[in-house]
Motif scaffolding. Structure first.
Motif, PDB file in Angstrom:
ATOM      1  N   TYR D 255       0.806  -1.209   0.000  1.00 30.27           N
ATOM      2  CA  TYR D 255       0.000   0.000   0.000  1.00 30.27           C
ATOM      3  C   TYR D 255       0.845   1.267   0.000  1.00 30.27           C
ATOM      4  CZ  TYR D 255      -3.412   3.487   1.297  1.00 30.27           C
ATOM      5  OH  TYR D 255      -4.190   4.604   1.317  1.00 30.27           O
ATOM      6  N   LYS D 256       0.521   2.126  -0.943  1.00 34.34           N
ATOM      7  CA  LYS D 256       1.136   3.459  -0.967  1.00 34.34           C
ATOM      8  C   LYS D 256       0.006   4.470  -1.023  1.00 34.34           C
ATOM      9  CE  LYS D 256       5.439   2.461  -0.924  1.00 34.34           C
ATOM     10  NZ  LYS D 256       6.255   2.860   0.240  1.00 34.34           N
ATOM     11  N   PHE D 257       0.047   5.399  -0.159  1.00 33.08           N
ATOM     12  CA  PHE D 257      -1.005   6.392  -0.155  1.00 33.08           C
ATOM     13  C   PHE D 257      -0.853   7.280  -1.372  1.00 33.08           C
ATOM     14  CE2 PHE D 257      -2.861  10.467   1.184  1.00 33.08           C
ATOM     15  CZ  PHE D 257      -4.163  10.021   1.263  1.00 33.08           C
ATOM     16  N   ILE D 277       8.599   1.408  12.082  1.00 36.18           N
ATOM     17  CA  ILE D 277       7.338   1.749  11.430  1.00 36.18           C
ATOM     18  C   ILE D 277       7.196   1.060  10.079  1.00 36.18           C
ATOM     19  CG2 ILE D 277       7.166   3.948  12.681  1.00 36.18           C
ATOM     20  CD1 ILE D 277       7.876   5.342  10.045  1.00 36.18           C
ATOM     21  N   LYS D 278       8.095   0.131   9.821  1.00 37.35           N
ATOM     22  CA  LYS D 278       7.976  -0.685   8.598  1.00 37.35           C
ATOM     23  C   LYS D 278       8.081  -2.158   8.975  1.00 37.35           C
ATOM     24  CE  LYS D 278       9.225   2.404   5.052  1.00 37.35           C
ATOM     25  NZ  LYS D 278       8.723   2.598   3.693  1.00 37.35           N
ATOM     26  N   SER D 279       7.253  -2.975   8.388  1.00 39.09           N
ATOM     27  CA  SER D 279       7.440  -4.420   8.498  1.00 39.09           C
ATOM     28  C   SER D 279       7.322  -4.974   7.089  1.00 39.09           C
ATOM     29  CB  SER D 279       6.378  -5.031   9.409  1.00 39.09           C
ATOM     30  OG  SER D 279       5.137  -5.090   8.735  1.00 39.09           O
ATOM     31  N   ASP D 280       7.391  -6.278   6.957  1.00 33.92           N
ATOM     32  CA  ASP D 280       7.266  -6.872   5.622  1.00 33.92           C
ATOM     33  C   ASP D 280       5.962  -6.473   4.957  1.00 33.92           C
ATOM     34  OD1 ASP D 280       9.641  -8.042   6.049  1.00 33.92           O
ATOM     35  OD2 ASP D 280       8.853 -10.055   6.456  1.00 33.92           O
ATOM     36  N   LYS D 281       4.948  -6.401   5.746  1.00 32.79           N
ATOM     37  CA  LYS D 281       3.626  -6.180   5.159  1.00 32.79           C
ATOM     38  C   LYS D 281       3.172  -4.732   5.206  1.00 32.79           C
ATOM     39  CE  LYS D 281       1.575 -10.723   5.972  1.00 32.79           C
ATOM     40  NZ  LYS D 281       0.521 -11.416   6.716  1.00 32.79           N
ATOM     41  N   ILE D 282       3.690  -3.968   6.163  1.00 33.90           N
ATOM     42  CA  ILE D 282       3.070  -2.684   6.443  1.00 33.90           C
ATOM     43  C   ILE D 282       4.088  -1.551   6.515  1.00 33.90           C
ATOM     44  CG2 ILE D 282       1.673  -1.412   8.133  1.00 33.90           C
ATOM     45  CD1 ILE D 282       0.851  -4.287   9.168  1.00 33.90           C
ATOM     46  N   ASP D 283       3.723  -0.433   5.917  1.00 34.43           N
ATOM     47  CA  ASP D 283       4.503   0.797   6.077  1.00 34.43           C
ATOM     48  C   ASP D 283       3.615   1.771   6.860  1.00 34.43           C
ATOM     49  OD1 ASP D 283       5.667   3.259   5.910  1.00 34.43           O
ATOM     50  OD2 ASP D 283       6.290   3.040   3.826  1.00 34.43           O
ATOM     51  N   LEU D 284       3.911   1.902   8.136  1.00 34.98           N
ATOM     52  CA  LEU D 284       3.019   2.676   9.010  1.00 34.98           C
ATOM     53  C   LEU D 284       2.913   4.132   8.560  1.00 34.98           C
ATOM     54  CD1 LEU D 284       1.230   2.254  11.524  1.00 34.98           C
ATOM     55  CD2 LEU D 284       3.109   3.093  12.914  1.00 34.98           C
ATOM     56  N   GLU D 285       3.963   4.630   7.972  1.00 36.98           N
ATOM     57  CA  GLU D 285       3.933   6.025   7.543  1.00 36.98           C
ATOM     58  C   GLU D 285       2.851   6.246   6.478  1.00 36.98           C
ATOM     59  OE1 GLU D 285       7.909   7.483   6.942  1.00 36.98           O
ATOM     60  OE2 GLU D 285       7.144   9.369   6.095  1.00 36.98           O
ATOM     61  N   GLU D 286       2.678   5.272   5.624  1.00 30.39           N
ATOM     62  CA  GLU D 286       1.623   5.389   4.603  1.00 30.39           C
ATOM     63  C   GLU D 286       0.240   5.376   5.254  1.00 30.39           C
ATOM     64  OE1 GLU D 286       2.065   5.925   1.319  1.00 30.39           O
ATOM     65  OE2 GLU D 286       4.221   6.068   1.726  1.00 30.39           O
ATOM     66  N   ILE D 287       0.092   4.526   6.252  1.00 39.21           N
ATOM     67  CA  ILE D 287      -1.187   4.479   6.968  1.00 39.21           C
ATOM     68  C   ILE D 287      -1.442   5.813   7.664  1.00 39.21           C
ATOM     69  CG2 ILE D 287      -2.516   3.278   8.757  1.00 39.21           C
ATOM     70  CD1 ILE D 287      -1.766   1.526   6.371  1.00 39.21           C
ATOM     71  N   LYS D 289      -0.341   8.721   6.792  1.00 36.88           N
ATOM     72  CA  LYS D 289      -0.731   9.732   5.786  1.00 36.88           C
ATOM     73  C   LYS D 289      -2.211   9.600   5.440  1.00 36.88           C
ATOM     74  CE  LYS D 289       3.686   9.982   3.305  1.00 36.88           C
ATOM     75  NZ  LYS D 289       4.350   9.511   2.050  1.00 36.88           N
ATOM     76  N   LEU D 290      -2.639   8.365   5.298  1.00 39.65           N
ATOM     77  CA  LEU D 290      -4.046   8.123   4.966  1.00 39.65           C
ATOM     78  C   LEU D 290      -4.973   8.676   6.046  1.00 39.65           C
ATOM     79  CD1 LEU D 290      -6.321   6.595   3.364  1.00 39.65           C
ATOM     80  CD2 LEU D 290      -5.780   4.596   4.767  1.00 39.65           C
TER      81      LEU D 290
END
Lengths: 374, 374, 374, 374
Positions: D255-257, D277-287, D289-290
């Motif tokens: 996912y990229k915002f 704030i990053k894992s294999d599945k998730i980039d928290l920074e993008e979340i 931003k959303l």
């Protein structure tokens, strides 16, 4: 919009001043300062201000320069210099510390261990209890905002002492305060695990508010007053209750309030009988009339109907003072219970009330809070 | 193992009695009763007893029949009959209600609105304050366990009054109690959302503990005593602090404690100076010696070193009473601070202390609790 | 009487150990130590111990020398050396810190930033959760007393994981702790004025108890476990509730507990119907039987009847753990609620339980507390 | 000045409505009603209103007749009739009960045990969550003001569900509420002596807010949603924290915002590293931003910078919602923490926000509260 600022904004009193002033309709908080947090956003220190203000803590010069009204919320001894600068610049200084509360330097030395730095300022300042000094406050540039405990006690006793009805050597003030009174500093005493479930007196017979209380009560009574004052620490955040025990002078025995005042507030509880508000020496209804008359135009100080009891909950988060009157049959005394929020009527709110008076705006502006019932 | 039982086990006092008695090494709780919950397991009402007891609430007859010592924890007016039955069966009745606390029927009528049903019993009962009546308690079959506020006040004043050192007409007791004092019943006053953050006096000048306090203090002082007693409700569960203001008699001016008692407890705080414990009228050190001597053999009543202040935390969940002494320089008075746990030394614990005395076992048995520091 | 001592007696855990050990019938507290308060009377630091002990804080050597059982209640990294000394002197060391909780040095380095100083000791120590390791504890000289959060979670999940009934990769532990868990140190977070009325999670996804929980659960399940663990800070002193969300493995669909166990505890609330304890995948009654069987001989860990909910109040001030089981219909999951007192079963009490086991005395000795109902 | 009134003014929600509305600059509270206290002054029931209002409780007809906007704060089942009357009279009804929250009558029957009395009204009402339905609210005459728990959860999940990023069958909401949520009624559960020091879940898997949460989340996600919802009772007055555990869909992995949004709020804590704030599945920074984008124009719903954690204190006594976002590395999940004041954003404040929207005045009018820091 008047420009106002706070020196010492990150202490508890400073924080409370800012919280109220941000929503005050006639002023704009133009600058704030903090020694500990200079350069930091206020909302990064107190997260409850997130998105509510973008003020940044600067230094005190910035506040003095940019503002018309300067609130000082500092440890004692630090406000005199600032007041001096304010006066020189023809600005208003409202001091929430102790620097200007005592008029006698010897008392200040004894209790605070310091001399007056600017002796000439002290005659130019006024003790900012509006119920006592409203007219003088209007034209004053330096306000000594009253201490929290003294506010509760002075409002509780003003009508009795002004009319010479009680013995000024035998006044006992048993006061209880929430923990915010201890400020933001850390100690075992304010550690939550220590305070939860605890309650105790402290500084018995040696609290620094004693000389302030005695001086102001003496001014009201026009005689020397001695009080027994015992503060206690409550395991809650806010509020002060002072339970005040007084002994009537002989004059009280036949005291009749000299007026046809209409007591619109009836005796509230049907448990209270006529018998219970009269003793050989005292007619509580007359005392009640006197209190109602004294405070009839006060926007914040309210006398509860006979039968009601003042409580912290009903004034917390407000600038109100609730006073209830009780007859002590057993010993023919009058017990006065006086409740305030120590951070508002006992500090930030009263300071803003003083500001309103000086600025000539409505005295209740920005201060019309109702206590949350829960 | 002595067989003991509780009538009224599901009220707060009954519950606390059971909690302590279950772990008492010399007794066995043989039967309990409850009108509201007859037939139910006690642990289904108070879940903290899950797996700790399998007692089932029965009726009062069951308790009287099976037990040697019967504790009654009931609303006033219900214990006299039970005490009568107990006496007839040669059993011990320890009443935690008010039925036997006042010896004068007229006072009982005035404050409780009832007559004595069994007038002859009242001369056979004794007021169960061990510090005052230990010897009489040993051989008595009906114990009037003291009220919570009275316990704190009587222990605080006993040494001064017994020695005739203070004015018996000018005693002010400003007391504060945790909410368990109000019992298990429901009211807006004890609704958590109302009590959280609140604090206030109640029943000013009209609390039912007044005649009890005055009678016992009068017995100690051998003169008529009048007290001003103001209870307050604290937003915590347990504990009472009584802050007691006394005025010295002339005798106190030159009072010297007549003994070479060794004060092993030094003055504790270096903030307290010699000057602060002497005034024109009072030498606090002499008073302190008197208190130490009076209570030197008491297992639960402890006099704190001068400079310390009694607090609720340090006695909560224990049968201890902490007393601290303070000199009021401003007005030449002695302030006594007395702290107890209202449910233990003020109710269940003192009742068990009385039981221990009667049964001739170690007075501290089952009661050697240390207050949790947090 | 066994001679026991505490190293680090003036921290919260040390203080609680002392409070309980003073009244333990089979041990005598012979020595205590404190770096911060060496040379001071313990009762001058914690005033609730006034007249209850005359112990004076000495240094750690004094404790090791004089005692047979040494409790270490210290910041992590300070106990290994002491354990080494104890072992050399053939004494028992029960460590309430984290030094011996993790068996893998790489995990210890990652979470605590330190190496094992005495690598050989770690194979000689045992994780002191009696419900898991009782037999090994009996003969061990170094006990790693479990963390508070881990204790609540491990006891909550042991029966499910041991029997392979839930998905080990999908366990969510939402835990809430009283403020004593933060210890005696001072911070804004534990300032009473900040904590009163507040509640929030902290250290989300980064708390040091995570590797301990995962290791022990992995040992129980015999597979790698990942937990989502979120601690929260409660504005009360004591207690932990862990609300644990689990997802059943397929095996659970037809799980039948292989026994004719008699469930003496009936389903307690008439609001709970048969329908509500069965779903397509889960029969809660079978799970309940499994829990009852697992813990049937445990003196402190109690499974509540279906329909009841574990709460902090019912275990506070005790060494008990209450576990309640709930079926999540909406999502076919099992919710386990586990409650302990963080200072007792989560620290001092469990350490003393371990001591009792090692000394071969009754496991409940000195620990038979019933939670005060108020 | 718009004329507004409250039906059911003496319950907790009604009282809070009145407290806020009295100071609202664009409305006048013209009438209030109460069944229990008809004929009594409001300030005699809630003493904190002494001298702040002279409103007297009348009956509901009086309110409907005199007011343009009618708030109903009643037990469920009592508002439909009133809404019907309001609609007939072309007035606005904002219902703070549950009568209009569920659109499906079968769900309403199952959870509330009643039918819809006026079926036709339900299609004319709108769920009053401004962040979701602002445009529809503007022209609506019947508002279903959201429940307190649902408000916290829906605001916490709206951005994730609207964008289809999480698994709608695996959402766990662990929610904690202050005791005002239980209302003014009396029960052992809300007795101060019971609640002090306690904490526990309740109504596990069976709380009536479940269907409301699932319906609204389903509307947002455009798919069927199942939540595991566990409410807990906090021993404080106000506030809700929902700790929400979500599992990402595959889509989230990359996912990229889709925007060049400028994140003015930096990552706040230096303890939080990019790795965290990053894992294999998730980039928290993008979340993050959303969330910022979703709520960028919301006056009350604020997304905290990454590294901060939402807490009750920072939103108590305000209409604000604080949301914080956390990455769960161990299990590749997103944890959302959402905090509101249950009585304001969760009840009275949101209702007034809805009123402001309908009346076309500034949405923040009368609601610009900053949370007291202590």
């Amino acid at each position: 919009m008047f420009k106002v600022g706070i020196i010492g904004a990150t202490g508890y009193v400073g924080c409370e001043l800012l919280r109220i002033l941000i929503n005050h309709p006639s002023v704009e908080v133009t600058a704030i300062s903090s020694i500990s947090f200079e350069g930091e956003e206020f909302s990064s220190i107190y997260k409850s201000f997130y998105k509510m203000t973008d003020l940044i803590c600067k230094n005190k010069s910035d506040v003095i320069e940019k503002c018309e009204v300067i609130f000082t919320a500092l440890p004692h001894g630090l406000s005199e210099d600032i007041a001096n600068e304010c006066l020189a610049a023809n600005k208003i200084c409202i001091d929430l510390g102790a620097d200007f509360r005592l008029t006698r330097e010897d008392e200040y030395k004894q209790w605070y261990g310091k001399e007056f730095f600017h002796k000439e300022l002290h005659s130019k300042s006024i003790y900012g209890l509006p119920e006592l000094n409203r007219d003088k406050i209007k034209t004053c540039k330096i306000i000594a905002n009253p201490g929290c405990y003294p506010t509760s006690i002075e409002l509780g006793l003003l009508p009795l002492l002004k009319n010479g009805l009680i013995d000024g050597k035998n006044i006992i003030c048993d006061s209880k305060s929430g923990v915010t009174g201890a400020g933001r500093g850390l100690s075992q005493k304010t550690h939550a695990a220590q305070l939860n479930g605890d309650f105790a007196p402290y500084a018995v017979g040696s609290h620094r508010h004693i000389p302030e209380i005695e001086e102001i009560l003496g001014t009201i009574a026009k005689e020397k007053i001695n009080v027994t004052f015992t503060p206690h620490l409550l395991p809650i955040n806010r509020g002060i209750i002072s339970t005040i025990y007084t002994t009537p002078k002989k004059e009280l025995m036949s005291y009749k309030f000299n007026s046809n005042i209409d007591i619109s507030q009836k005796i509230s509880s049907d448990k209270i009988t006529y018998k219970e508000i009269k003793s050989d020496k005292i007619d509580l209804e007359e005392i009640y009339k006197l209190y109602c008359e004294t405070y009839k135009n006060e926007p914040f100080t309210h006398v509860l109907p006979i039968g009601e009891t003042a409580s912290i909950k009903n004034v917390a988060f407000t600038n109100n003072c609730h006073i209830s009157l009780h007859l002590n049959h057993r010993c023919d005394g009058i017990i006065v219970v006086s409740a305030i929020d120590n951070m508002i009527k006992g500090a930030a709110g009263q300071a803003i009330q003083n500001m309103n008076i000086i600025l000539g705006i409505n005295e209740t502006e920005g201060l019309n809070f109702i206590a949350p019932a829960f």
